[in-house]
Design an enzyme around this catalytic site. Structure first.
Site, mmCIF file in Angstrom:
data_model
loop_
_atom_site.group_PDB
_atom_site.id
_atom_site.type_symbol
_atom_site.label_atom_id
_atom_site.label_comp_id
_atom_site.label_asym_id
_atom_site.label_seq_id
_atom_site.Cartn_x
_atom_site.Cartn_y
_atom_site.Cartn_z
ATOM 1 C CE1 TYR A 104 2.531 -14.553 -18.493
ATOM 2 C CE2 TYR A 104 3.711 -16.451 -19.351
ATOM 3 C CZ TYR A 104 3.721 -15.214 -18.747
ATOM 4 O OH TYR A 104 4.919 -14.635 -18.394
ATOM 5 C CG ASP A 157 2.530 -4.439 -7.350
ATOM 6 O OD1 ASP A 157 3.426 -5.034 -7.972
ATOM 7 O OD2 ASP A 157 1.460 -4.994 -7.009
ATOM 8 C CB ILE A 158 -2.497 -4.022 -7.850
ATOM 9 C CG1 ILE A 158 -3.999 -3.803 -7.687
ATOM 10 C CG2 ILE A 158 -2.078 -5.411 -7.391
ATOM 11 C CD1 ILE A 158 -4.847 -4.693 -8.595
ATOM 12 C CG LEU A 184 5.367 -3.978 -4.683
ATOM 13 C CD1 LEU A 184 4.367 -3.886 -3.530
ATOM 14 C CD2 LEU A 184 6.709 -3.384 -4.277
ATOM 15 N N GLY A 185 6.736 -7.516 -7.792
ATOM 16 C CA GLY A 185 6.827 -8.917 -8.181
ATOM 17 C C GLY A 185 8.261 -9.420 -8.187
ATOM 18 N N GLY A 213 3.752 -3.150 -11.613
ATOM 19 C CA GLY A 213 4.001 -4.506 -11.090
ATOM 20 C C GLY A 213 5.354 -4.611 -10.417
HETATM 21 P P1 NAD Z 1 5.041 -11.459 -10.571
HETATM 22 O O1 NAD Z 1 3.783 -12.240 -10.627
HETATM 23 O O2 NAD Z 1 6.068 -11.846 -9.592
HETATM 24 O O3 NAD Z 1 4.713 -9.926 -10.339
HETATM 25 C C1 NAD Z 1 3.686 -9.275 -11.022
HETATM 26 C C2 NAD Z 1 3.279 -8.073 -10.204
HETATM 27 O O4 NAD Z 1 2.173 -7.467 -10.888
HETATM 28 C C3 NAD Z 1 2.798 -8.442 -8.798
HETATM 29 O O5 NAD Z 1 3.528 -7.703 -7.828
HETATM 30 C C4 NAD Z 1 1.334 -8.056 -8.797
HETATM 31 O O6 NAD Z 1 0.878 -7.535 -7.560
HETATM 32 C C5 NAD Z 1 1.288 -7.007 -9.895
HETATM 33 N N1 NAD Z 1 -0.056 -6.874 -10.489
HETATM 34 C C6 NAD Z 1 -0.943 -7.853 -10.774
HETATM 35 N N2 NAD Z 1 -2.065 -7.315 -11.274
HETATM 36 C C7 NAD Z 1 -1.877 -5.971 -11.303
HETATM 37 C C8 NAD Z 1 -2.683 -4.878 -11.714
HETATM 38 N N3 NAD Z 1 -3.920 -5.055 -12.179
HETATM 39 N N4 NAD Z 1 -2.169 -3.634 -11.617
HETATM 40 C C9 NAD Z 1 -0.927 -3.448 -11.142
HETATM 41 N N5 NAD Z 1 -0.126 -4.428 -10.713
HETATM 42 C C10 NAD Z 1 -0.604 -5.690 -10.805
HETATM 43 O O7 NAD Z 1 5.642 -11.446 -12.058
HETATM 44 P P2 NAD Z 1 7.146 -11.241 -12.508
HETATM 45 O O8 NAD Z 1 7.780 -12.573 -12.524
HETATM 46 O O9 NAD Z 1 7.780 -10.141 -11.766
HETATM 47 O O10 NAD Z 1 6.904 -10.861 -14.032
HETATM 48 C C11 NAD Z 1 6.813 -9.529 -14.472
HETATM 49 C C12 NAD Z 1 6.534 -9.558 -15.962
HETATM 50 O O11 NAD Z 1 7.553 -10.336 -16.615
HETATM 51 C C13 NAD Z 1 5.199 -10.221 -16.340
HETATM 52 O O12 NAD Z 1 4.660 -9.582 -17.451
HETATM 53 C C14 NAD Z 1 5.614 -11.622 -16.716
HETATM 54 O O13 NAD Z 1 4.712 -12.198 -17.630
HETATM 55 C C15 NAD Z 1 6.957 -11.379 -17.357
HETATM 56 N N6 NAD Z 1 7.793 -12.585 -17.330
HETATM 57 C C16 NAD Z 1 8.256 -13.105 -16.153
HETATM 58 C C17 NAD Z 1 9.018 -14.255 -16.157
HETATM 59 C C18 NAD Z 1 9.565 -14.864 -14.898
HETATM 60 O O14 NAD Z 1 10.108 -15.994 -14.930
HETATM 61 N N7 NAD Z 1 9.472 -14.190 -13.755
HETATM 62 C C19 NAD Z 1 9.284 -14.890 -17.381
HETATM 63 C C20 NAD Z 1 8.757 -14.373 -18.545
HETATM 64 C C21 NAD Z 1 8.034 -13.194 -18.518
HETATM 65 N N1 SER Z 2 8.216 -17.878 -15.717
HETATM 66 C C1 SER Z 2 7.049 -17.626 -16.518
HETATM 67 C C2 SER Z 2 5.972 -18.605 -16.229
HETATM 68 O O1 SER Z 2 6.310 -19.727 -15.915
HETATM 69 C C3 SER Z 2 7.396 -17.668 -17.978
HETATM 70 O O2 SER Z 2 6.784 -16.631 -18.607
HETATM 71 O O3 SER Z 2 4.833 -18.269 -16.337
#
Ligand code: NAD
Ligand code: SER
Length: 317
Positions: free
Chosen positions: A142, A34-35, A10-11, A8
């Site tokens: 979630y 990433d996917i 690219l997130g 993941g």
């Molecule tokens: P995001 O949604 O920005 O990025 C997630 C990435 O996962 C995307 O690039 C997507 O293409 C990729 N993805 C989705 N399905 C996939 C699959 N089947 N195989 C491979 N890649 C796949 O999320 P983020 O904000 O970067 O969060 C990353 C992690 O951190 C997640 O587990 C999220 O729950 C956790 N998190 C994020 C936050 C936040 O505020 N950003 C807060 C709490 C927890």
């Molecule tokens: N930023 C995340 C969300 O809102 C918290 O895990 O889903």
């Protein structure tokens, strides 16, 4: 030197964490995946990039073997608001993807970092100064995947000796990559629209507090936890971390210190509002501070100043 594989990547988090880790551990030692087939040049041009769906256990395992990986940062997942739109898909990706990462870690002897969330708490959790160990009965799909993930990571550590580590991220604010469909996303969008329109219509109700953190503190926290002495990690999956708690009016006030004509209005989304109200107002982060030295630098005004400066440069390009 460590060989690190990020799913993941690219997130919102991965796009910055990949480059941060490449600076520390070397470009070739941090493999992004990433996917998505389309990878931005700053990631694909600075080190290895692989296309991977984390539900494909065979390809996942082959990539970990091919790159001789010893640490997986498993970021792939579906965030809270998007998960409510398709709970079955969220379960499939969040749980089966993590299960594959854990099994590969067991078979190929890798360490694993898994991010949980404030979403791992629910309406019956104490809302203020939420303890590290407390009631976890989330009402979102979630959140349910996050509690399950925390428990699975504990299980693989206790039963198989896998070095699993994790944090409960709050909402993360950043200017590089837009957030991917969460409930805390308003705290990023508000800065974009403050600069572009001098106004923002917020989908979260006035007076709704949630924990937040600026991305540089989140990146630093991940590295500090990864480098921490394992003997000190009592609560390894997953640590409460946060550096601020605010409601929409607080962030608007902070923005007005730099953009005095900024106007905040509301158009509340009932789904995301209900999710927000089920999450804590503020977390107790003592365990992270004591066990591995969590020490965030940015408060709300420091974050606002940096966000408006950096985002202003980005949007003017
Ligand atoms: P995001 O949604 O920005 O990025 C997630 C990435 O996962 C995307 O690039 C997507 O293409 C990729 N993805 C989705 N399905 C996939 C699959 N089947 N195989 C491979 N890649 C796949 O999320 P983020 O904000 O970067 O969060 C990353 C992690 O951190 C997640 O587990 C999220 O729950 C956790 N998190 C994020 C936050 C936040 O505020 N950003 C807060 C709490 C927890
Ligand atoms: N930023 C995340 C969300 O809102 C918290 O895990 O889903």
């Amino acid at each position: 030197m460590r060989k690190i594989f990020i799913t993941g990547a690219l997130g919102q988090i991965g796009s910055e964490l990949t480059l941060h880790l490449r600076d520390i551990y070397g470009d070739d030692n941090v493999i992004a995946s990433d996917i998505k087939a389309d990878c931005p040049q700053n990631i694909s041009g600075s080190g290895p990039y692989e296309v991977l769906d984390v539900r494909d256990s065979r390809s996942f395992s082959e990539l970990i073997s091919k790159h001789k990986v010893d640490l997986i940062l498993h970021l792939a997942g579906i965030l809270s608001a998007n998960a409510e739109k398709n709970p079955q898909l969220a379960w499939d990706i969040n749980i089966n993807g993590l299960y594959n990462a854990l099994e590969i870690s067991r078979n190929l002897r890798c360490s694993l970092f898994f991010p949980s969330s404030i979403a791992a708490f629910g309406p019956s959790t104490p809302m203020d100064n939420t303890p590290q160990l407390t009631i976890q009965r989330p009402t979102t799909i979630y959140g349910i995947t996050k509690v399950t993930g925390e428990l699975l990571c504990d299980y693989y550590h206790n039963k198989y000796g896998i070095d699993t580590r994790g944090v409960r991220f709050p909402g993360l604010v950043s200017y590089d990559t837009l957030p991917g469909g969460g409930t805390t996303d308003y705290a990023v969008h508000i800065y974009y629209e403050a600069l572009q329109k001098r106004s923002y219509s917020c989908f979260i109700k006035r007076g709704t507090y949630m924990d937040m953190m600026y991305m540089p503190d989140a990146l630093e926290a991940v590295v500090t936890l990864l480098e921490a002495d394992p003997a000190r990690l009592v609560n390894r999956n997953a640590y409460n971390i946060s550096s601020m708690s605010f409601e929409p009016e607080d962030i608007a006030l902070s923005i007005r210190k730099y953009l005095p004509d900024f106007v905040l209005t509301y158009n509340v989304d009932p789904v995301r509002q209900q999710i927000a109200e089920s999450w804590p107002n503020s977390l107790d982060v003592t365990a992270a501070m004591e066990e591995w030295g969590f020490c965030p630098q940015y408060d709300l005004d420091a974050m606002t100043k940096d966000m408006l400066e950096k985002l202003g440069v980005k949007l003017s390009r």
